[in-house]
Enzyme design. Sequence first.
Site, PDB file in Angstrom:
ATOM      1  N   SER A  37       0.819  -1.067  -0.041  1.00  0.00           N
ATOM      2  CA  SER A  37       0.036  -0.115  -0.161  1.00  0.00           C
ATOM      3  C   SER A  37       0.968   1.370   0.024  1.00  0.00           C
ATOM      4  CB  SER A  37      -1.001  -0.103   1.207  1.00  0.00           C
ATOM      5  OG  SER A  37      -0.325  -0.001   2.571  1.00  0.00           O
ATOM      6  N   ASP A  95      -4.380  -9.730   5.510  1.00  0.00           N
ATOM      7  CA  ASP A  95      -3.214  -9.535   6.430  1.00  0.00           C
ATOM      8  C   ASP A  95      -2.353 -10.653   6.635  1.00  0.00           C
ATOM      9  OD1 ASP A  95      -1.970  -9.638   9.034  1.00  0.00           O
ATOM     10  OD2 ASP A  95      -3.606  -8.701   9.971  1.00  0.00           O
ATOM     11  N   TYR A 109      12.870  -7.041  15.765  1.00  0.00           N
ATOM     12  CA  TYR A 109      12.807  -6.923  14.421  1.00  0.00           C
ATOM     13  C   TYR A 109      13.959  -7.388  13.639  1.00  0.00           C
ATOM     14  CZ  TYR A 109      12.882  -3.922  10.012  1.00  0.00           C
ATOM     15  OH  TYR A 109      12.789  -3.534   8.641  1.00  0.00           O
ATOM     16  N   ALA A 168      13.500 -11.284  13.597  1.00  0.00           N
ATOM     17  CA  ALA A 168      12.569 -11.561  12.641  1.00  0.00           C
ATOM     18  C   ALA A 168      13.258 -11.488  11.310  1.00  0.00           C
ATOM     19  CB  ALA A 168      11.348 -10.590  12.689  1.00  0.00           C
ATOM     20  N   LYS A 169      14.038 -10.472  10.994  1.00  0.00           N
ATOM     21  CA  LYS A 169      14.780 -10.248   9.823  1.00  0.00           C
ATOM     22  C   LYS A 169      15.774 -11.503   9.464  1.00  0.00           C
ATOM     23  CE  LYS A 169      12.422  -6.964   8.099  1.00  0.00           C
ATOM     24  NZ  LYS A 169      11.358  -7.129   6.905  1.00  0.00           N
ATOM     25  N   ILE A 219      15.992   3.404   3.969  1.00  0.00           N
ATOM     26  CA  ILE A 219      15.279   3.743   2.790  1.00  0.00           C
ATOM     27  C   ILE A 219      14.207   4.651   3.407  1.00  0.00           C
ATOM     28  CG2 ILE A 219      13.832   2.976   1.023  1.00  0.00           C
ATOM     29  CD1 ILE A 219      16.836   1.674   1.076  1.00  0.00           C
TER      30      ILE A 219
HETATM   31  N1  LIG Z   1      12.369   1.654   5.124  1.00  0.00           N
HETATM   32  C1  LIG Z   1      13.459   1.169   5.612  1.00  0.00           C
HETATM   33  O1  LIG Z   1      14.506   1.844   5.851  1.00  0.00           O
HETATM   34  C2  LIG Z   1      13.676  -0.267   5.444  1.00  0.00           C
HETATM   35  C3  LIG Z   1      15.002  -0.962   5.909  1.00  0.00           C
HETATM   36  C4  LIG Z   1      14.925  -2.368   5.928  1.00  0.00           C
HETATM   37  C5  LIG Z   1      14.223  -3.252   5.777  1.00  0.00           C
HETATM   38  N2  LIG Z   1      12.774  -2.595   5.264  1.00  0.00           N
HETATM   39  C6  LIG Z   1      11.515  -3.788   5.301  1.00  0.00           C
HETATM   40  O2  LIG Z   1      11.204  -3.307   3.852  1.00  0.00           O
HETATM   41  C7  LIG Z   1       9.514  -3.581   3.992  1.00  0.00           C
HETATM   42  C8  LIG Z   1       9.077  -2.536   3.635  1.00  0.00           C
HETATM   43  O3  LIG Z   1       8.965  -1.305   4.490  1.00  0.00           O
HETATM   44  P1  LIG Z   1       8.760   0.053   4.315  1.00  0.00           P
HETATM   45  O4  LIG Z   1       9.723   0.956   4.909  1.00  0.00           O
HETATM   46  O5  LIG Z   1       8.077   0.483   3.063  1.00  0.00           O
HETATM   47  O6  LIG Z   1       7.444   0.109   5.259  1.00  0.00           O
HETATM   48  P2  LIG Z   1       6.029   1.082   5.464  1.00  0.00           P
HETATM   49  O7  LIG Z   1       6.170   2.207   4.623  1.00  0.00           O
HETATM   50  O8  LIG Z   1       5.873   1.050   6.832  1.00  0.00           O
HETATM   51  O9  LIG Z   1       5.341  -0.289   4.576  1.00  0.00           O
HETATM   52  C9  LIG Z   1       4.820  -1.258   5.407  1.00  0.00           C
HETATM   53  C10 LIG Z   1       3.851  -2.191   4.287  1.00  0.00           C
HETATM   54  O10 LIG Z   1       3.467  -3.347   4.953  1.00  0.00           O
HETATM   55  C11 LIG Z   1       2.173  -3.392   4.951  1.00  0.00           C
HETATM   56  N3  LIG Z   1       1.852  -4.178   6.155  1.00  0.00           N
HETATM   57  C12 LIG Z   1       2.248  -4.065   7.439  1.00  0.00           C
HETATM   58  N4  LIG Z   1       1.640  -5.039   8.264  1.00  0.00           N
HETATM   59  C13 LIG Z   1       1.118  -5.862   7.347  1.00  0.00           C
HETATM   60  C14 LIG Z   1       0.180  -7.272   7.581  1.00  0.00           C
HETATM   61  N5  LIG Z   1       0.088  -7.543   8.750  1.00  0.00           N
HETATM   62  N6  LIG Z   1      -0.341  -7.866   6.250  1.00  0.00           N
HETATM   63  C15 LIG Z   1      -0.169  -6.963   5.131  1.00  0.00           C
HETATM   64  N7  LIG Z   1       0.566  -6.138   4.906  1.00  0.00           N
HETATM   65  C16 LIG Z   1       1.213  -5.343   6.239  1.00  0.00           C
HETATM   66  C17 LIG Z   1       1.662  -1.922   5.172  1.00  0.00           C
HETATM   67  O11 LIG Z   1       0.353  -1.736   4.766  1.00  0.00           O
HETATM   68  P3  LIG Z   1      -0.893  -1.899   5.918  1.00  0.00           P
HETATM   69  O12 LIG Z   1      -0.476  -1.001   7.069  1.00  0.00           O
HETATM   70  O13 LIG Z   1      -2.065  -1.159   4.865  1.00  0.00           O
HETATM   71  O14 LIG Z   1      -1.176  -3.373   6.103  1.00  0.00           O
HETATM   72  C18 LIG Z   1       2.442  -1.195   4.186  1.00  0.00           C
HETATM   73  O15 LIG Z   1       2.016  -1.430   2.831  1.00  0.00           O
HETATM   74  C19 LIG Z   1       9.350  -4.052   5.620  1.00  0.00           C
HETATM   75  O16 LIG Z   1       9.330  -5.491   5.503  1.00  0.00           O
HETATM   76  C20 LIG Z   1      10.716  -3.603   6.183  1.00  0.00           C
HETATM   77  O17 LIG Z   1      10.975  -4.291   7.304  1.00  0.00           O
HETATM   78  C21 LIG Z   1      12.662  -1.476   5.186  1.00  0.00           C
END
Ligand SMILES: NC(=O)c1ccc[n+]([C@@H]2O[C@H](COP(=O)([O-])OP(=O)(O)OC[C@H]3O[C@@H](n4cnc5c(N)ncnc54)[C@H](OP(=O)(O)O)[C@@H]3O)[C@@H](O)[C@H]2O)c1
Length: 240
Positions: A14, A56, A148, A151-152, A181
Amino acid sequence: MSQQAKTAVVTGASRGIGKAIAMRLAQAGMNVAACARSENLITEYAHSRIMPVKADVSDPTQVNELVNRVVERFGRIDVVVNNAGITRDNLLMRMSDEDWEQVLQVNLTGTFYVCRAVIRQMLKQRSGRIVNIASVVGVAGNPGQVNYSAAKAGIIGLTKSLAKEVASRQILVNAVAPGYIDTDMTRVMNEQQKQSIVNLIPLGRIGRVDDVAELVYFLASDANQYITGQVFHVDGGLVI
Ligand SMILES: NC(=O)c1ccc[n+]([C@@H]2O[C@H](COP(=O)([O-])OP(=O)(O)OC[C@H]3O[C@@H](n4cnc5c(N)ncnc54)[C@H](OP(=O)(O)O)[C@@H]3O)[C@@H](O)[C@H]2O)c1
């Protein structure tokens, strides 16, 4: 087979990294089922060829329904990107059971549920690409994120084991580990915190969602024929 006929499922699509991945795969001609929990998912993709599916990933029944809907609609699943993730940060001594369990349940168990739900279809097809979104903190650790990073790190172990289980059927399973990011997940930091992180990044900037989406696209595409069970950092050199 042409890229045109391929079908992908992207969880957590999303916003943020997941949305960029869904758009990138769609741009390459794939049918994309974009999953998340919130209603704004539907409006987000209202005018595109991406199919939004509310689900979910922490609920195995909803995951199975998601996969069934995609197979019913498109007849196959070629690509899965397990991107849905949450954080609930705290120091270990103050971390509640709930914050530990929720983060493990969505990030790690959710990835397991989705992989389990799609793998039969991919085995039948004798082909597939799974890309699991981990994090550099799953490799290097980070204070305040024992849940976290556990989990990762778990996602990395799952990726390597599954890669070995399904390689004989030409299903390639890899992990991408982003650093910092620019998304809602990291926008909670103030300018001072951001600057201190930038100072640690050799390439001198916070990452963009497209930096991650481009690598995920490569790993998910036919261009990748001989890479499986690997973890790729997209972090500007933060963890070398
Ligand atoms: N941003 C960073 O710096 C970073 C760094 C390392 C790894 N990551 C990883 O990259 C991925 C995306 O991160 P992001 O930064 O884009 O995060 P974000 O902007 O918070 O987006 C997270 C997404 O996951 C969805 N989500 C959360 N819980 C969910 C569930 N139970 N079922 C289905 N969808 C779910 C959210 O949508 P809804 O709330 O609508 O469900 C949203 O679309 C994650 O796995 C995160 O751990 C991010």
